[in-house]
Design a protein around this motif. Structure first.
Motif, mmCIF file in Angstrom:
data_model
loop_
_atom_site.group_PDB
_atom_site.id
_atom_site.type_symbol
_atom_site.label_atom_id
_atom_site.label_comp_id
_atom_site.label_asym_id
_atom_site.label_seq_id
_atom_site.Cartn_x
_atom_site.Cartn_y
_atom_site.Cartn_z
ATOM 1 N N ALA A 191 16.237 37.680 -16.752
ATOM 2 C CA ALA A 191 15.680 38.714 -17.637
ATOM 3 C C ALA A 191 14.369 39.172 -17.010
ATOM 4 N N ALA A 192 14.326 40.444 -16.608
ATOM 5 C CA ALA A 192 13.145 40.982 -15.924
ATOM 6 C C ALA A 192 11.950 41.030 -16.878
ATOM 7 N N LYS A 209 12.523 24.766 -17.752
ATOM 8 C CA LYS A 209 11.854 25.895 -17.098
ATOM 9 C C LYS A 209 12.744 27.127 -17.087
ATOM 10 N N GLY A 210 12.116 28.268 -16.986
ATOM 11 C CA GLY A 210 12.843 29.538 -16.929
ATOM 12 C C GLY A 210 12.009 30.632 -17.549
ATOM 13 N N ILE A 221 2.703 31.834 -16.485
ATOM 14 C CA ILE A 221 2.678 30.420 -16.876
ATOM 15 C C ILE A 221 4.013 30.063 -17.536
ATOM 16 N N ASP A 222 4.456 28.828 -17.308
ATOM 17 C CA ASP A 222 5.713 28.373 -17.906
ATOM 18 C C ASP A 222 5.539 28.190 -19.410
ATOM 19 N N ALA A 223 6.510 28.664 -20.167
ATOM 20 C CA ALA A 223 6.509 28.484 -21.626
ATOM 21 C C ALA A 223 7.663 27.538 -21.962
ATOM 22 N N ILE A 224 7.319 26.286 -22.170
ATOM 23 C CA ILE A 224 8.356 25.268 -22.403
ATOM 24 C C ILE A 224 8.137 24.639 -23.770
ATOM 25 N N ARG A 252 9.267 36.888 -18.947
ATOM 26 C CA ARG A 252 10.474 37.051 -18.137
ATOM 27 C C ARG A 252 11.240 35.731 -18.114
ATOM 28 N N VAL A 253 12.505 35.792 -17.702
ATOM 29 C CA VAL A 253 13.287 34.576 -17.449
ATOM 30 C C VAL A 253 13.659 34.604 -15.971
#
Length: 316
Positions: A191-192, A209-210, A221-224, A252-253
């Motif tokens: 996902a852009a 992650k993603g 930054i990673d949103a986990i 984004r993904v």
């Protein structure tokens, strides 16, 4: 900010005024600074989540020709199935590496809105699919209502300010399947980078992650989320309504590392939309000498149509 703050909705729904105010302060600060929070204490139980994921996987594993029966022409992908690569982010030519389904509102007490929204699409092959979709939709809608009540208080509005606008709102529950990546993508990602259109988005399945969020320094930054948390972010409608006081953050993904290309990823966002007649005019309380009004007056329905054209889901 280099991490996503975590809050617990049970603090807001408790009978303790101090805890309630702490929640309002914490979520308000997070949405002014990064536009995302991880939320515990929501109304989804583990059993419902498990049933939903099971049904969603069952659907996406159906043969392509079966799924395509549920792709309804002429409704801009608002209900039913949207096939692989159909949607692209604003300003991007490449289609995202995903297929998805849309559950929409279950209107029971307003014939005008019932006629305005497309009907939900029933999957004949999976008798539980629509039932569990409806239950999840209603629990996420309930969670979103309380989050918006907290934000109303943060903005100096009546606590129930948003209630009438989101009752029978044009909200969407979107189970997404990012299939295994079989060859090097040229430009496309799962996902852009984009901002969401709606008031707020509640995301299930942000473990691992993603998902990445862009902070104000332009860093990703990673949103986990923890397994019991929903990731909730501000959308463009709410940002516009608050004169950008509450931030709609670009996210984004990204594609996984090559060794994980063979795996599917599932993600289930709930896009909380108001009724189309809601005025998104900038709130008076969000305008002052230092922050002049930044946006023209527009209704939620007009804004949504504008954006669906930009995304390629509605043709001019």
């Amino acid at each position: 900010m280099n991490s996503i703050p975590s809050v617990n909705l049970k603090d807001f729904t408790s009978n303790d005024p101090d805890k309630k105010q702490q929640f309002v302060n914490a979520i308000g600060k997070a949405y002014e600074e990064i536009g995302f929070v991880a939320l515990k204490g929501h109304f989804l139980d583990d059993n419902l989540v498990e049933r939903l994921y099971s049904e969603v996987k069952n659907f996406f594993e159906l043969p392509v020709e079966t799924k395509q029966k549920y792709e309804i022409p002429g409704i801009g992908g608002q209900r039913g199935y949207v096939s692989f690569g159909k949607e692209s982010a604003k300003g991007k030519k490449e289609g995202d590496l995903k297929e998805f389904w849309h559950f929409g509102q279950y209107v029971e007490d307003n014939d005008t809105l019932k006629a305005e929204y497309p009907d939900n699409v029933i999957v004949d092959e999976l008798p539980e699919f629509n039932k569990v979709g409806k239950e999840t939709y209603q629990m996420l809608e309930k969670t979103a209502k309380y989050v918006l009540r907290a934000l109303a208080l943060h903005l100096g509005l009546e606590e129930t300010y948003f209630d009438a606008y989101i009752h029978n709102g044009n909200s969407i529950l979107r189970p997404i399947h990012y299939p295994p990546i079989t060859r090097e993508p040229k430009e496309a990602v799962r996902a852009a980078a984009h901002g969401d259109i709606n008031l707020i988005t509640l995301l299930m399945g942000a473990q691992g992650k993603g998902l990445q969020v862009q902070n104000h320094k332009g860093e990703w930054i990673d949103a986990i989320a923890e397994p019991d948390e929903l990731m909730i972010n501000v959308g463009d409608m709410l940002s516009r309504h608050t004169n950008n006081k509450l931030k709609s953050t670009i996210h984004r993904v990204v594609n996984p590392p090559k060794e994980l290309w063979g795996t599917s990823r599932y993600s289930i966002p709930f896009f909380m939309h108001p009724i189309s007649s809601m005025k998104l005019d900038v709130l008076d309380s969000c305008v002052d000498n230092n922050t002049p009004k930044q946006f023209d007056d527009i209704t939620a329905g007009e804004f949504l149509t504008e954006r669906l054209i930009e995304l390629g889901l509605i043709k001019k």
